[in-house]
Design an enzyme around this catalytic site. Structure first.
Site, mmCIF file in Angstrom:
data_model
loop_
_atom_site.group_PDB
_atom_site.id
_atom_site.type_symbol
_atom_site.label_atom_id
_atom_site.label_comp_id
_atom_site.label_asym_id
_atom_site.label_seq_id
_atom_site.Cartn_x
_atom_site.Cartn_y
_atom_site.Cartn_z
ATOM 1 N N ASN A 68 0.811 -1.213 0.000
ATOM 2 C CA ASN A 68 0.000 0.000 0.000
ATOM 3 C C ASN A 68 0.848 1.269 0.000
ATOM 4 O OD1 ASN A 68 0.944 0.193 2.621
ATOM 5 N ND2 ASN A 68 -1.074 0.019 3.601
ATOM 6 N N SER A 81 -19.151 -11.215 -17.030
ATOM 7 C CA SER A 81 -18.504 -10.264 -17.930
ATOM 8 C C SER A 81 -18.941 -8.831 -17.681
ATOM 9 C CB SER A 81 -18.774 -10.649 -19.391
ATOM 10 O OG SER A 81 -20.160 -10.819 -19.624
#
Length: 600
Positions: free
Chosen positions: A231, A263
């Site tokens: 991070n 999708s």
């Protein structure tokens, strides 16, 4: 959602007329490099239509339009080379037929890319010729009667049989089969490579030689010496000796976002300029290699896990970007475990690609969003193919038990309901498809009918002129949504709480119209089926932002409010110590009167 990307993948690849696209699994969710008559036929008609329109737009010959088409394609993945090879193989016959005023349907039937089975209707995208079809076809066959093209088609060869394409076909095949990064040196399910299921799909690895370093894990010893969770926050504050990870992230409830989707969640997208001759240029296909190695999906722009700014200019950010803005400690903690053709019934085939360790990782917000394929089918009678409420209950419970055994305590799971897909026909059927905009000759209704005739319509139940069928499909979708809601209220799990959210099609559409938009703009223009990123983002109910955790002490670090004194103090401290080079890796300018930016 399921989509015949095998059809339209051949459009950006152009003359790859045989391609059962490597960007999509077969209908049974098993990867296939083969070809079916339906997909081959539709692909041919799309490509020949584009060739014809390019000649029209540029007032050129068919031969020149083919040359222009190949010239537009990038050299990567051998796209330009492949195009020229296939022009050499099929170009002469296509030129002869188009010069004889045969349309795309007739060209493709004559060259036997399209075949009419005995007793089946004549499938066509364009209006039938004025002459009797058989008479016109006899004329066309006479034109190419000495062609050698048929021998190649009858051999059953596909595009991946070309030697220079074998390697890339294999790579795409493997990434689809496993839903795992193709390049992952340390086998931690994270990658430094963007496509082939790399960091476009899940947070970018910051050390691909150490499997104990990856996005989403709890910091190792507060990341005093290294950034174990990627991070960007590590090192020790020299003023007080407190690790930056502890100072900024302790108590802020870091968490990641994980999407289990189809999708639609992966953001399947074919840019309309790939099919619109009047818009094509050398720049049109710059993203084509990336799109192909991402299975024609754009997860980096998706409404759930997208980490890039929207190309549509919409205000809403992805759920991941909202999490990250709320708490910078969540940087890179996203996973898009979506797949073309996914449904509740086949999720078990790739859910193992999810990465979460109950002991080592932060909690996560998991969104279960199988929003189409449980009711969508290409079959002539799609009702029989639909998932029943009982089947859904069983498969979802299996998924939730799997999640309960993998998610850290304190996680959240949101079950996303199915939309009312009658929206598709109601808002698109009389509009012109990108292929029909130049000559005003192809509507979405014609496209839907053509795909249904070929039995490759991604959702015959909703993309149909049959109102009764559309209604029955929506009724089943509502039953399945009610089942998901029932599960969310009845079932309890030890490691996460369970929530339900409706797919608020109506509310989102009304809000979009208040902003001056039109309902049809919420649907992907080329396939006429998938919701676009605008619809997915704006449908996320603000009520569920309480699953995002607390705001960090300086939520966006450098991206905080101008007049926030605590944040300003942090910025000043970080700037003066110049820790960007060797510690927290946050770069802030000395001036704090304006929002400053994060060095990613």
């Amino acid at each position: 959602m399921k989509f015949p990307c095998r059809i339209l993948a051949v459009a950006p690849l152009f003359l790859l007329l045989l391609l059962d696209s490597s960007a999509s699994p077969a209908s049974d969710n098993q990867f296939s490099m083969g070809h079916s008559n339906g997909h081959r036929c539709a692909g041919c008609v799309v490509v020949v239509s584009v060739i014809t329109q390019l000649a029209q737009v540029h007032s050129s010959t068919v031969e020149a339009s083919m040359e222009r088409l190949c010239g537009y394609l990038p050299g990567k993945l051998f796209l330009k080379t492949t195009c020229y090879v296939l022009v050499h193989m099929f170009g002469a016959d296509i030129i002869k037929l188009l010069d004889a005023d045969m349309n795309a349907d007739m060209v493709c039937h004559t060259l036997e890319f399209c075949k009419q089975d005995t007793g089946q209707p004549q499938c066509h995208l364009y209006p039938l010729p004025k002459e009797v079809w058989k008479l016109t076809q006899e004329k066309a066959r006479h034109i190419v009667k000495k062609s050698t093209t048929m021998k190649y088609l009858q051999s059953g060869s596909d595009i991946c049989s070309l030697p220079f394409l074998a390697e890339i076909c294999q790579k795409i095949k493997l990434s689809i089969q496993t839903s795992m990064p193709f390049k992952d040196v340390d086998s931690d399910k994270y990658s430094v490579f963007p496509t082939l299921r790399g960091y476009h799909w899940r947070g970018r690895d910051c050390n691909d030689s150490d499997k104990n370093v990856y996005p989403g894990r709890r910091p190792d010893n507060w990341d005093v010496h290294r950034d174990s969770n990627c991070n960007g926050i590590w090192g020790v504050d020299p003023e007080d000796g407190i690790p930056y990870e502890k100072k900024f992230c302790e108590g802020s409830q870091p968490r990641g976002i994980i999407l289990l989707g189809d999708s639609a969640g992966a953001h399947f997208h074919i840019p309309p300029e790939w099919l619109t001759a009047s818009q094509m240029s050398l720049n049109s296909f710059s993203d084509l290699p990336t799109a192909l190695t991402d299975e024609l999906n754009w997860p980096q722009l998706s409404g759930a896990t997208g980490f890039l700014d929207s190309t549509s200019g919409m205000e809403e950010k992805s759920i991941y970007l909202r999490l990250r803005k709320r708490n910078r400690c969540n940087h890179r903690d996203y996973q898009n475990i979506s797949r073309n053709g996914a449904s509740s019934q086949n999720l078990k085939k790739f859910i193992e690609s999810l990465s979460r360790n109950q002991l080592l990782d932060h909690p996560a917000v998991v969104i279960y969003a199988m929003i189409g394929n449980d009711v969508c089918s290409s079959k002539a009678n799609p009702i029989q193919e639909m998932t029943t409420p009982e089947q859904l209950y069983s498969s979802v419970m299996e998924t939730l038990k799997h999640l309960n055994s993998h998610l850290p305590k304190g996680s959240h799971v949101v079950l996303y309901g199915l939309p009312n897909g009658t929206f598709l026909w109601d808002n698109l059927h009389d509009r012109y498809h990108p292929l029909g905009q130049l000559n005003k000759d192809v509507t979405y209704a014609q496209v839907f009918s053509f795909l249904s005739c070929l039995q490759i319509n991604p959702c015959h139940g909703w993309m149909s002129s049959n109102k009764t069928l559309r209604t029955l499909t929506s009724e089943r979708a509502q039953q399945l949504s009610s089942t998901l809601k029932k599960i969310s209220t009845r079932e309890k799990f030890t490691n996460f709480d369970l929530l339900y959210m409706d797919f608020a099609f109506k509310e989102v559409t009304e809000e979009w119209q208040r902003r001056g938009g039109q309902p049809w703009q919420l649907i992907e223009p080329v396939d006429g089926f998938h919701p676009n990123e605008i619809l997915f983002c704006t449908s996320w109910d603000q009520h569920f932002e309480d699953t995002f955790g607390r705001e960090g002490p300086c939520p966006s670090f450098c991206g905080c409010q101008q007049n926030s004194t605590p944040c300003a103090n942090k910025i000043q401290m970080l700037s003066s110590q110049k820790i960007a080079a060797n510690s927290c890796r946050v770069a802030c300018p000395m001036e704090i009167s304006h929002d400053c930016s994060l060095l990613l």
